[in-house]
Write a protein that holds these residues in place. Structure first.
Motif, PDB file in Angstrom:
ATOM      1  N   MET A   1      63.681  35.273  84.895  1.00  0.00           N
ATOM      2  CA  MET A   1      63.330  35.103  86.126  1.00  0.00           C
ATOM      3  C   MET A   1      64.535  34.616  87.078  1.00  0.00           C
ATOM      4  N   SER A   2      64.204  34.477  88.222  1.00  0.00           N
ATOM      5  CA  SER A   2      65.070  34.058  89.431  1.00  0.00           C
ATOM      6  C   SER A   2      65.388  32.776  89.392  1.00  0.00           C
ATOM      7  N   LEU A  15      68.157  36.646  92.921  1.00  0.00           N
ATOM      8  CA  LEU A  15      67.114  37.797  92.423  1.00  0.00           C
ATOM      9  C   LEU A  15      67.914  38.889  91.683  1.00  0.00           C
ATOM     10  N   TYR A  18      66.501  44.361  89.848  1.00  0.00           N
ATOM     11  CA  TYR A  18      65.071  44.841  89.218  1.00  0.00           C
ATOM     12  C   TYR A  18      64.245  44.100  90.347  1.00  0.00           C
ATOM     13  N   HIS A  19      64.218  42.737  90.331  1.00  0.00           N
ATOM     14  CA  HIS A  19      63.113  42.107  91.189  1.00  0.00           C
ATOM     15  C   HIS A  19      63.133  42.187  92.843  1.00  0.00           C
ATOM     16  N   GLY A  59      63.985  44.404  82.184  1.00  0.00           N
ATOM     17  CA  GLY A  59      62.672  43.810  82.497  1.00  0.00           C
ATOM     18  C   GLY A  59      62.163  43.267  81.236  1.00  0.00           C
ATOM     19  N   THR A  96      52.986  46.560  90.385  1.00  0.00           N
ATOM     20  CA  THR A  96      53.574  45.135  90.421  1.00  0.00           C
ATOM     21  C   THR A  96      53.659  44.774  88.787  1.00  0.00           C
ATOM     22  N   LEU A 100      56.358  43.330  85.519  1.00  0.00           N
ATOM     23  CA  LEU A 100      56.600  41.954  85.187  1.00  0.00           C
ATOM     24  C   LEU A 100      55.842  41.966  83.739  1.00  0.00           C
ATOM     25  N   ASP A 104      53.858  36.530  83.582  1.00  0.00           N
ATOM     26  CA  ASP A 104      54.146  36.615  84.916  1.00  0.00           C
ATOM     27  C   ASP A 104      53.311  37.386  86.025  1.00  0.00           C
ATOM     28  N   THR A 179      53.970  37.373  94.659  1.00  0.00           N
ATOM     29  CA  THR A 179      54.984  37.906  93.823  1.00  0.00           C
ATOM     30  C   THR A 179      56.267  37.185  94.313  1.00  0.00           C
ATOM     31  N   ILE A 183      58.730  35.514  91.455  1.00  0.00           N
ATOM     32  CA  ILE A 183      60.053  35.951  91.355  1.00  0.00           C
ATOM     33  C   ILE A 183      61.105  35.157  91.941  1.00  0.00           C
TER      34      ILE A 183
END
Length: 187
Positions: A1-2, A15, A18-19, A59, A96, A100, A104, A179, A183
């Protein structure tokens, strides 16, 4: 995750590409939804392919993303069948989910519904039609109970375009915001 961290210039939100791509796709879906009330299927198909392909490389993995997509469909389809969500909203949630993990995705879904409820309350307050909407919901519920059959919620509003648009919420907006919160590491 970020990651969110403070830097000399302010707040830095790191980020992954990918996100960032997911965020861009969602932003484009929101813009299409707001402008045309539609989200092109080809656009969503490309987003799903990118999500699944990327899930293998950077991911949560193909299995986790596939389960997230399946959950999006299974959990939201009943709401589509009664008119609570549009097909585009469900397809955006499926897309989405392709980006994830299950955890998530469920966090995003929960956040989207909370944000959607807040936006709906704001809209009811701004439109001064809370009593009207509650009366409609109660009449709808009574009809479903008495007929023992599900009915499409708001189907009679389709004939009255102004009333339909006055009461509509574009659920892609809460999906985007939920989202972004997830993220971005804020929830």
């Amino acid at each position: 995750m970020s990651q969110i961290r403070l830097s000399e210039g302010g707040v830095f939100i790191g980020l992954s590409y990918y996100h960032s791509l997911l965020f861009l796709l969602l932003l484009l879906a929101v813009l299409a939804d707001l402008k045309t009330d539609r989200i092109p299927n080809g656009f969503l198909a490309i987003g799903i392919m990118i999500g699944l392909g990327g899930s293998q490389l950077c991911g949560p993995g193909l299995l986790s993303s596939s389960v997230s997509m399946l959950l999006a469909f299974l959990l939201m389809y009943p709401l589509f069948k009664i008119g609570g969500l549009g097909a585009g909203d469900i397809k955006v949630l499926v897309m989405t989910g392709g980006f994830l993990s299950v955890k998530d995705f469920l966090t995003v879904l929960t956040a989207a519904f909370v944000i959607g409820a807040v936006l709906a309350a704001i809209k009811l307050f701004a439109e001064h039609n809370g009593r009207e909407r509650l009366a409609y919901l109660l009449a709808y519920t009574a009809e479903v109970i008495s007929s023992k059959r599900w009915k499409l919620y708001g189907e009679d509003l389709d004939r009255h375009q102004e009333l339909y648009h006055r009461n509509k919420i574009h659920f892609t907006v809460p999906i985007l915001l939920g989202t972004a919160l997830r993220i971005g590491g804020l929830i």
